[in-house]
Design an enzyme around this catalytic site. Structure first.
Site, short mmCIF file in Angstrom:
data_model
loop_
_atom_site.label_atom_id
_atom_site.label_comp_id
_atom_site.label_asym_id
_atom_site.label_seq_id
_atom_site.Cartn_x
_atom_site.Cartn_y
_atom_site.Cartn_z
N ARG A 291 26.41 30.27 55.65
CA ARG A 291 25.81 30.09 54.32
C ARG A 291 26.20 28.81 53.61
O ARG A 291 25.39 28.22 52.89
CB ARG A 291 26.27 31.23 53.42
CG ARG A 291 25.32 32.34 53.51
CD ARG A 291 25.68 33.42 52.59
NE ARG A 291 25.01 34.57 53.17
CZ ARG A 291 25.23 35.80 52.84
NH1 ARG A 291 26.12 36.08 51.93
NH2 ARG A 291 24.57 36.76 53.41
N HIS A 352 26.75 34.11 44.50
CA HIS A 352 26.51 35.39 45.17
C HIS A 352 27.78 36.19 45.40
O HIS A 352 27.80 37.41 45.25
CB HIS A 352 25.83 35.08 46.49
CG HIS A 352 25.49 36.28 47.32
ND1 HIS A 352 24.59 37.23 46.90
CD2 HIS A 352 25.92 36.69 48.55
CE1 HIS A 352 24.48 38.17 47.84
NE2 HIS A 352 25.29 37.88 48.83
N ARG A 387 32.77 33.54 53.47
CA ARG A 387 32.58 34.87 54.05
C ARG A 387 31.41 34.89 55.03
O ARG A 387 30.32 34.38 54.73
CB ARG A 387 32.30 35.87 52.92
CG ARG A 387 31.96 37.27 53.39
CD ARG A 387 31.66 38.16 52.20
NE ARG A 387 30.47 37.72 51.52
CZ ARG A 387 29.30 38.35 51.56
NH1 ARG A 387 29.16 39.46 52.26
NH2 ARG A 387 28.27 37.89 50.90
N LEU A 393 30.82 44.55 52.75
CA LEU A 393 30.76 46.02 52.70
C LEU A 393 31.76 46.59 53.71
O LEU A 393 32.45 47.57 53.45
CB LEU A 393 29.34 46.51 52.98
CG LEU A 393 28.28 46.10 51.92
CD1 LEU A 393 26.88 46.47 52.39
CD2 LEU A 393 28.56 46.75 50.56
P1 FAD Z 1 30.92 46.61 42.96
O1 FAD Z 1 30.00 47.32 43.84
O2 FAD Z 1 30.40 45.41 42.28
O3 FAD Z 1 31.44 47.62 41.84
C1 FAD Z 1 32.19 47.15 40.75
C2 FAD Z 1 32.44 48.30 39.80
O4 FAD Z 1 33.46 47.96 38.87
C3 FAD Z 1 31.23 48.68 38.96
O5 FAD Z 1 31.18 50.08 38.88
C4 FAD Z 1 31.56 48.11 37.58
O6 FAD Z 1 30.96 48.77 36.51
C5 FAD Z 1 33.06 48.33 37.57
N1 FAD Z 1 33.78 47.51 36.60
C6 FAD Z 1 33.94 46.16 36.62
N2 FAD Z 1 34.69 45.79 35.56
C7 FAD Z 1 35.01 46.91 34.88
C8 FAD Z 1 35.74 47.17 33.69
N3 FAD Z 1 36.30 46.19 32.97
N4 FAD Z 1 35.85 48.45 33.27
C9 FAD Z 1 35.27 49.47 33.96
N5 FAD Z 1 34.55 49.27 35.10
C10 FAD Z 1 34.43 48.01 35.54
N6 FAD Z 1 27.56 42.47 51.22
C11 FAD Z 1 27.39 42.89 52.49
O7 FAD Z 1 28.37 43.11 53.20
N7 FAD Z 1 26.14 43.09 52.98
C12 FAD Z 1 25.03 42.86 52.24
O8 FAD Z 1 23.92 43.06 52.71
C13 FAD Z 1 25.18 42.39 50.92
N8 FAD Z 1 24.10 42.10 50.17
C14 FAD Z 1 24.29 41.75 48.86
C15 FAD Z 1 23.18 41.56 48.05
C16 FAD Z 1 23.33 41.29 46.71
C17 FAD Z 1 22.12 41.07 45.84
C18 FAD Z 1 24.63 41.19 46.16
C19 FAD Z 1 24.83 40.91 44.70
C20 FAD Z 1 25.74 41.35 46.97
C21 FAD Z 1 25.58 41.63 48.31
N9 FAD Z 1 26.67 41.83 49.15
C22 FAD Z 1 26.49 42.24 50.42
C23 FAD Z 1 28.02 41.81 48.59
C24 FAD Z 1 28.48 43.26 48.34
O9 FAD Z 1 27.38 44.01 47.88
C25 FAD Z 1 29.58 43.33 47.31
O10 FAD Z 1 30.58 42.41 47.61
C26 FAD Z 1 30.19 44.72 47.31
O11 FAD Z 1 29.19 45.67 47.12
C27 FAD Z 1 31.23 44.84 46.22
O12 FAD Z 1 31.62 46.17 46.14
P2 FAD Z 1 32.80 46.56 45.17
O13 FAD Z 1 32.98 48.02 45.31
O14 FAD Z 1 33.95 45.68 45.40
O15 FAD Z 1 32.25 46.19 43.69
C1 SIN Z 2 21.93 39.22 52.54
O1 SIN Z 2 21.37 40.27 52.80
O2 SIN Z 2 21.48 38.10 52.79
C2 SIN Z 2 23.23 39.30 51.83
C3 SIN Z 2 24.25 39.72 52.80
C4 SIN Z 2 25.61 39.44 52.27
O3 SIN Z 2 25.78 38.91 51.19
O4 SIN Z 2 26.55 39.76 53.00
#
Ligand code: FAD
Ligand code: SIN
Length: 532
Positions: A291, A352, A387, A393
């Protein structure tokens, strides 16, 4: 005041996976999950491409996945962590499937595999182009079946409680800083409550909202990182912000809609506005280079042609297959007036993913005692300087398990802290005008996007830091005299995240992975993490 054995901040894949595991092991202990928005409003819900995991042993191997991760990470990954995540990944994925998450299969019953930038083979399991939504659904349903888990929505965690709140001076040099719980702003009654916990997990996600254009939903405001930094914990490698090469170009839309890299994996071709295929000028892996390389190539083409976007051309692809694999993208493009069968999709890079974050060890433990971090807010050593697509995930699942293992092994020796004072709101008043917050947020995004984007220079970083200093000073003054609100807290946290990104970028005297500084265009021989 509430007490809970296990406190989890965040309801994305990291927080929910950990909570489920703890709940199964300890049905008699109390687990509380807090989230500042709706239960499913997370980065997780928006994940598209899928989960990178080795399962097709005829064409893939742990060695190949490890190698691809290390190449993308550009010399900065912790090899031990990479090996651990890749090899433990399949077992974690099996668990999430047992909890009810569905991944697409071919007619022969094998997983349908996608391919994304930096992967040498097809290895990404997915649910159409809405993998995150499916994972979030399955995890939330499993959570709701567990009687000892309390999931509290619309509560904003403001700060971690440490010795500082008991009146002790806490600095970066203080040994054994401990976390006793958190102060939370209950958005329903607008009161700040105290939650004491034996063990706390931060799973607060990323900080994409520090930039003007981002694929991250509005909850991604770097709260966990900022809280740990304020509590004098260790943060690392914040300069490595991953810009996804292909977000749908729709100026003013926040968040930007992602066009998954899997579209390029299935044959989509990048073209500049003159419809010229350009990736061969930048990398032999063309549109499927890692990327950082593709995003920089697009940035360069946009500068050469003087436009704010390039095109992703899918017109040659089989439309039925496209709609089958990417129904959400197809529909969203149609709604935006783009028929992918006949028109190219205008795309531009958007912030991202945050590769750095709260520094943890191999068990997800931070530098603060009884405080774990997992998911995007953590810096575990897996991603290095960039990354590999769809590794996050996977990382969240593997580290949720490791945090669970470590936390449950210690819980019986831990006590709740006594004499923790209530939140002190003396001297604060209701905010007089929100413009002070909204305008500062706009300025912050502008500064970060214009000076700390895909390509950086020393001069731009210095400018950014001077402007952030002013924003910081003004916002702290406002914070001291204003009743706490989520908007003010998020602004404050985003300024901290911006400051840490600029600081990391200024300390790194080289170009590596996602950090590209034209004043130091080469990689340094000294391979180091920048810990703040
Ligand atoms: P999140 O899922 O972001 O959850 C964060 C949580 O913390 C939320 O519930 C939020 O409300 C809470 N929170 C934050 N601050 C506070 C606070 N102060 N008080 C209370 N609650 C709070 N990764 C992959 O591996 N494969 C993919 O295909 C992929 N596609 C993606 C596509 C998009 C559009 C995006 C944005 C990301 C993508 N990623 C992908 C990255 C991946 O989705 C994220 O890195 C991952 O889901 C993060 O998970 P998490 O549990 O760490 O945080
Ligand atoms: C994507 O589906 O291109 C996002 C995947 C990722 O951020 O890991």
């Amino acid at each position: 005041m509430q007490q809970t054995d296990f406190l989890v901040i965040g309801s994305g894949i990291a927080g929910l996976t950990y909570a489920l595991k703890v709940s199964q092991q300890y049905p008699d202990k109390k687990i509380t999950i807090i989230t500042k928005s709706r239960e499913d409003e997370t980065n997780t819900k928006y994940a598209q491409g899928g989960v990178a995991v080795v399962n097709d042993l005829e064409n893939d191997s742990f060695e190949k996945h490890i190698e691809d991760t290390l190449i993308a990470g550009d010399g900065l990954c912790n090899e031990r962590i990479v090996e651990m995540v890749v090899t433990e990944g399949p077992e974690r994925v099996s668990e999430i499937i047992e909890w009810g998450a569905n991944f697409d299969k071919n007619p022969d019953g094998d997983f349908s595999l996608g391919r994304e930038g930096g992967h040498s083979v097809f290895r990404v399991i997915h649910h159409k182009d809405v993998t995150g939504k499916e994972i979030e659904r399955a995890l939330l349903e499993a959570i709701h079946r567990r009687p000892n888990i309390q999931l509290v929505t619309h509560c904003f965690v403001v700060d971690l409680i440490t010795q500082h709140h008991l009146g002790y001076l806490v600095t970066k040099a203080t040994p054994d800083i401990e976390c006793y719980g958190v102060y939370v702003l209950n958005l329903t009654n607008k009161k700040i409550e105290k939650i004491l916990s034996k063990v706390t997990l931060l799973a607060t996600g990323g900080n994409g909202q520090v930039y003007r254009s981002t694929t991250n939903p509005t909850i991604a405001t770097g709260d966990g990182v900022a809280m740990v930094y304020r509590a004098k914990g260790r943060i690392e490698n914040m300069e490595f912000i991953q810009f996804h090469p292909t977000a749908l170009y729709q100026p003013g839309v926040n968040p930007s809609f992602l066009i998954t890299e899997a579209v390029r994996g299935d044959g989509g071709i990048l073209r500049n506005i003159h419809e010229e295929d350009f990736m061969h000028k930048y990398d032999p892996r063309l549109s499927l280079a890692p990327r950082d390389i593709v995003a920089r190539a697009i940035d360069s083409e946009m500068k050469i042609t003087g436009t704010e976007y390039v095109y992703l051309d899918c017109r040659h692809m089989d439309i039925d297959k496209f709609i089958h694999h990417f129904p959400n993208i197809y529909e969203t493009c149609i709604a935006a007036g783009i028929d992918v069968q006949h028109q190219m999709i205008p795309v531009a890079p958007a912030a991202h993913y945050s590769c750095g974050g709260i520094k943890t060890n191999e068990w997800g433990l931070t530098s603060i005692r009884n405080l774990y971090a997992c998911g995007e807010c953590a810096s575990t050593g897996l991603h290095g300087a960039n990354r590999l697509a769809s590794n996050s995930l996977l990382e969240a699942m593997v580290f949720a398990h490791r945090c669970f293992m470590d936390a449950t092994s210690k819980i019986d020796s831990l006590e709740f802290k006594e004499n923790v004072p209530d939140w002190d709101a003396r001297g604060t008043n209701a905010p007089r005008e929100m413009i002070l917050i909204t305008q500062s947020l706009k300025e912050l995004k502008q500064i970060m996007s214009d000076y700390v984007g895909i390509v950086r220079t020393n001069e731009r970083l210095e400018r950014a830091m001077r402007r952030l200093d002013i924003l910081h000073e003004e916002t702290e003054a406002l914070y001291q005299k204003t009743e706490v609100s989520p908007q003010l807290c998020e602004l404050r946290n985003l300024i901290t995240a911006g400051y840490l990104i600029v600081k990391g970028a200024s300390f790194r005297k080289e170009s590596r992975g996602l950090h590209f500084n034209t004043d130091y265009p080469l990689k340094s021989e000294l391979v180091q993490n920048i810990v703040l």
